[in-house]
Enzyme design. Structure first.
Site, PDB file in Angstrom:
ATOM      1  N   ASP A   1      -7.310  -4.826  -1.458  1.00 55.28           N
ATOM      2  CA  ASP A   1      -5.870  -4.587  -1.377  1.00 55.28           C
ATOM      3  C   ASP A   1      -5.633  -3.086  -1.253  1.00 55.28           C
ATOM      4  O   ASP A   1      -6.567  -2.285  -1.284  1.00 55.28           O
ATOM      5  CB  ASP A   1      -5.172  -5.164  -2.610  1.00 55.28           C
TER       6      ASP A   1
ATOM      7  N   GLU B   1       6.418  -6.758  -5.680  1.00 49.00           N
ATOM      8  CA  GLU B   1       5.274  -6.336  -6.475  1.00 49.00           C
ATOM      9  C   GLU B   1       5.696  -5.748  -7.824  1.00 49.00           C
ATOM     10  O   GLU B   1       6.597  -6.269  -8.477  1.00 49.00           O
ATOM     11  CB  GLU B   1       4.386  -5.399  -5.660  1.00 49.00           C
TER      12      GLU B   1
END
Length: 886
Positions: A383, A583
């Protein structure tokens, strides 16, 4: 507990046991009975069936009835009890206890021979290049003529020419330029085409005009895997229109704490639902393995994420999962076997840790379990700079992550240094040749399966440039169907719903005519902010859908976000809820909706006091404590984040013009609904206090929808939600604080440890100017000063100061304490992050009254300066403190 909770039972288990026995005999799977019954057979059946249905039995209804439990207050005997599993927590991984899978695709000797030939012809530079993935905001096509990089990505806020509203044709043209550059003759006789990955997580959501589907939490409530597969197919087609080949989805997190900012990316708290959807979405995006449609020109590479455990970090993004290995496997890892069996070609590693071990560096899970035990033969991607969190690593260097099993390192802004260091590590043997070649083999295998070597330029592919497919009527029809199926009715006093379309309807609330708000994060921009209805040329707000529904029947609709009206309405529909986030910026402390300020509640109460029937349409990325808002409504609908097709809400709220019911409510809660603001982790099967609405709850029109008045104790109505310790962290101002900048200053997002977790401030030097974090009410920091706490921050000098710079604390008009930091900034190495810690006592000495602080942080200068700021907070301890100066 509310009445009318459906009486659920699990009909398909007898058939599933029979299929499981046969499966074990054919494939020698060694898995637990729960996985056997609820995961593996579903994946295999989905691959062999013509479509993914609601159940493994042909007669199972698509009414969501199998997402409930026999008794919502007791553990389901067919699934593990998380409360028991947690007690056995251990950091040791036992690969032999994880599912053993057979590869989705049969071995292809011809393909592997071609891969071997390519590897043999590649230089070390080319091999290393395949492992490095930069973001288009920091790499150009010209860079790819000099660096043989294997892939690129666009982050949530990255776009062609830095324009988040760039036209689809600009995306396609840029894809061509990157592809052409990757095949430059400078790369030799066997250049490797680059591949472009994007976060198409609820449609091709970065593209203006694309179809935006409900976020996963709403799709989980729909309980319809066949719908999920069709959504995957539409998403893949629209991604292909812009010349891209790869999406970072689906998210397979099984959320155990709804405070997590990514809760809406999860289909359910129940691994059973997530597992079934994993199969459906992967098949929709990629096609059926072994069929002619697999990864053809209408499909894209899927990326199940984030392996593994990201939904179990106590509501903290990028946190630590401390569950047992059993729970990690059976809850958080449950959906990966179905996704792999369905043919997933890439898997993204999680930012999170398991018992303190960062997943990006966890060899036992990435290599021994995922690649070994599960026989995953695609590639594992990291990521956003996630490798930098591995101990001993930085974003510029991380051999440990590669050796642990990462095949592609996502290095959005650090790619060039990372490439150089990885090349040196490969030459020195720190990254063994066998490990490097294995990573390259996996990447090339997927590229060949995706026909990347044969398809030609992105613009030459069959669907490329067919921009009429973006938001095409057929695609939007599927999205509208998804909206209808995802709505969950929680209250319906005296059968108020469905409404008559002949009525005069007041449509109120700040979400009524805001497509961006109803779509949530990951919509055009990363956070889903800064967009307007004009950025959704094919979309429809909830108000527009209601207006169309009533106009067709001779009724009328009046839009008034504030709730005022010219003509007394027959009914009020109030659309409100969470503002967009993504997020870590969505992490919250409790599950109370809108703690402190309660303007939506005030609106609902005001309308009720005027004698109007009130229908609440609640937009949210998670179940939240809204007891006061439910009490203030006659009907309450959990609409989640429905996306661009707001008309789907009106389809269910209103009768047809002839008075018949067009669409009844379909959705059932795939997440338990909290009873109190502190009930953050209630999930199906847990013991303890029951949720307000259990997993599987959802009314239909014929149900008794009356509710007794709910308890409103525990809320923070009328109490200012102000954080007195953290003023800016994880890319957002702390509760109660907001940024204020003088005219002429520019304030932009920047990266420190994560995407957009910092702010870059630029002073033009036109005179005194300052930037500050300011609150609406004062706080008392005297106790903190007496305790020797300091105001601390991380900073990076991006452009040197040309005049004196002060750090200030304000305490109202004419009350200020300023501490000079000119020397500290001048001593800092440009471009390098540093930490500054100034005792609160210094600001008191400089004139601040710490009993009434209104601005706990401000920076002022009259000259030019470029300064990045992050993690502004109070810290304890005297170590590293800057001494007070007179």
């Amino acid at each position: 507990m509310p009445q009318n909770a459906p009486d659920f039972h699990c009909r398909p288990f007898f058939t599933m046991e029979f299929i499981t026995v046969r499966l074990r005999r054919k494939t020698s799977l060694v898995i637990g009975p729960w996985l056997a019954r609820t995961l593996t057979c579903l994946a295999v059946c989905a691959l062999s069936a013509p479509s993914v249905g609601m159940s493994t039995t042909a007669t199972a209804p698509r009414d969501g009835s199998d997402i409930g439990s026999p008794d919502p207050g007791r553990p389901d005997p067919g699934r593990p009890d998380p409360a028991k599993a947690v007690g056995a927590a251990t950091p040791t991984v036992h690969p032999g206890e994880w599912p053993r899978l057979r590869a989705a695709l049969a071995p292809d000797a011809r393909l592997e021979s071609r891969v071997s030939a390519l590897i043999a012809a590649m230089t070390l530079e080319q091999k290393v290049g395949q492992l490095i993935q930069p973001d288009i905001a920091s790499v150009t096509p010209e860079d790819l003529r000099h660096f043989a990089l294997g892939s690129i990505l666009n982050g949530g806020s990255s776009s062609p020419n830095g324009d988040e509203f760039a036209s689809p044709s600009e995306w396609l043209a840029l894809a061509d330029r990157f592809y052409d550059a990757s095949l430059d003759p400078a790369h030799g006789s066997h250049p490797i085409p680059t591949i472009w990955g994007t976060d198409a997580v609820h449609g091709h959501n970065n593209i203006v005009g694309a179809t935006i589907f409900p976020h996963n939490i709403g799709l989980g409530a729909a309980g319809d895997p066949d719908l999920i597969r069709r959504i995957g197919e539409v998403t893949a087609r629209e991604v292909r229109v812009t010349g891209l080949d790869w999406t970072f989805g689906p998210t397979l997190a099984v959320v155990r704490d709804d405070r997590w900012g990514r809760t809406y990316e999860s289909y359910s708290e129940d691994p059973h639902i997530v597992s079934r959807y994993a199969t459906a979405m992967v098949l929709g995006l990629q096609g059926v393995p072994g069929s002619p449609q697999f990864l053809d020109s209408s499909h894209v590479i899927a990326t199940p994420k984030h392996f593994v455990g990201d939904g179990g970090t106590g509501g903290k993004d990028q946190g630590d999962n401390t569950s047992s290995e059993t729970e990690l496997r059976d809850i958080h890892g449950a959906a990966y076997p179905p996704a792999i069996t369905a043919g997933a070609q890439s898997v993204m590693a999680s930012f999170s840790s398991w018992h303190g071990i960062k997943m990006h560096g966890n060899k036992a899970l990435l290599t021994d379990v995922l690649k070994g035990r599960m026989n995953f033969d695609g590639f594992v991607i990291g990521d956003w700079n996630g490798h930098a969190q591995v101990p001993g690593c930085t974003r510029f260097s991380c051999a440990a992550a590669i050796n642990a099993g990462l095949d592609v390192l996502m290095a959005p802004d650090s790619w060039k240094e990372l490439y150089t260091n990885t090349l040196a590590q490969a030459r020195s043997g720190e990254i063994p040749t066998a490990r490097l070649d294995d990573a390259v083999r996996r990447i090339l295998r997927v590229k060949l399966r995706a026909h990347l070597f044969d398809e030609g330029r992105p613009s030459s592919r069959p669907l490329a440039g067919h921009f009429e497919l973006l938001g095409a009527p057929a695609h939007r029809a599927i999205a509208r169907e998804a909206v209808r199926e995802s709505l969950v009715l929680l209250k319906n006093t005296h059968h108020l719903l469905p409404l008559s379309p002949h009525a005069h309807v007041l449509v109120a609330g700040d979400g009524a005519n805001d497509i961006g708000k109803q779509s949530g994060g990951w919509t055009i921009t990363w956070q889903g902010t800064g967009v307007s209805n004009k950025d959704f040329p094919h979309g429809e707000s909830i108000y527009a859908g209601i207006q169309q529904a009533v106009a067709a029947a001779g009724g009328s609709a009046e839009l008034s976000p504030s709730g005022s009206f010219k003509t007394r309405p027959d009914v009020a529909v109030v659309v409100f809820g969470e503002n967009p986030y993504a997020e870590f910026q969505g992490d919250i402390r409790t599950v109370e909706y809108s703690p402190g300020a309660k303007p939506d509640l005030a609106l609902l109460r005001r309308l009720r006091e005027q004698g109007l029937p009130v229908v609440a349409v609640f937009l949210s990325g998670r179940p939240l404590w809204v007891n006061p808002e439910i009490n203030a409504s006659d009907a309450f609908v959990a609409a989640w984040l429905p996306g661009s097709e707001g008309g789907g809400v009106a389809d269910v709220l209103f009768r047809a013009p002839d008075g018949s019911v067009r669409h009844d409510f379909h959705g059932k809660l795939s997440f338990s609904w909290p009873r109190t603001p502190a009930q953050t982790g209630v999930t199906r099967g847990q013991t303890g206090e029951a949720p307000l609405f259990p997993y599987g709850y959802g009314l239909r029109y014929h149900d008794d929808g009356d509710l007794k008045k709910l308890s409103e104790e525990g809320g923070s109505e009328g109490v200012a939600a102000v954080d007195t310790r953290v003023f800016f962290a994880s890319g957002r101002a702390g509760p109660g604080w907001h940024w204020v900048a003088s005219a002429g200053l520019t304030l932009a997002a920047a990266d420190k440890s994560a995407q957009e977790d910092a702010r870059l401030v630029r002073w033009a030097g036109a005179g005194p100017a300052r930037v500050s974090l300011t609150g609406r009410s004062a706080i008392d920091l005297q106790r903190e000063a007496n305790g020797q706490l300091s105001l601390a921050l991380d900073y990076k000098v991006d452009g040197p100061a040309t005049s004196n710079v002060d750090l200030e604390v304000d305490c109202g008009s004419g009350c200020r304490g300023a501490v000079a930091v000119t020397h500290e900034l001048a001593a800092a190495q440009p471009g390098q992050w540093r930490h500054l810690k100034i005792p609160l006592a210094c600001f008191a000495r400089a004139g601040a009254d710490l009993s009434r602080v209104t601005t706990p942080f401000a920076v002022q200068t009259a000259g030019r300066l470029a300064l990045s700021l992050a993690n502004i907070r109070l810290e304890t301890g005297a170590d590293g403190q800057m001494p007070c100066t007179d």
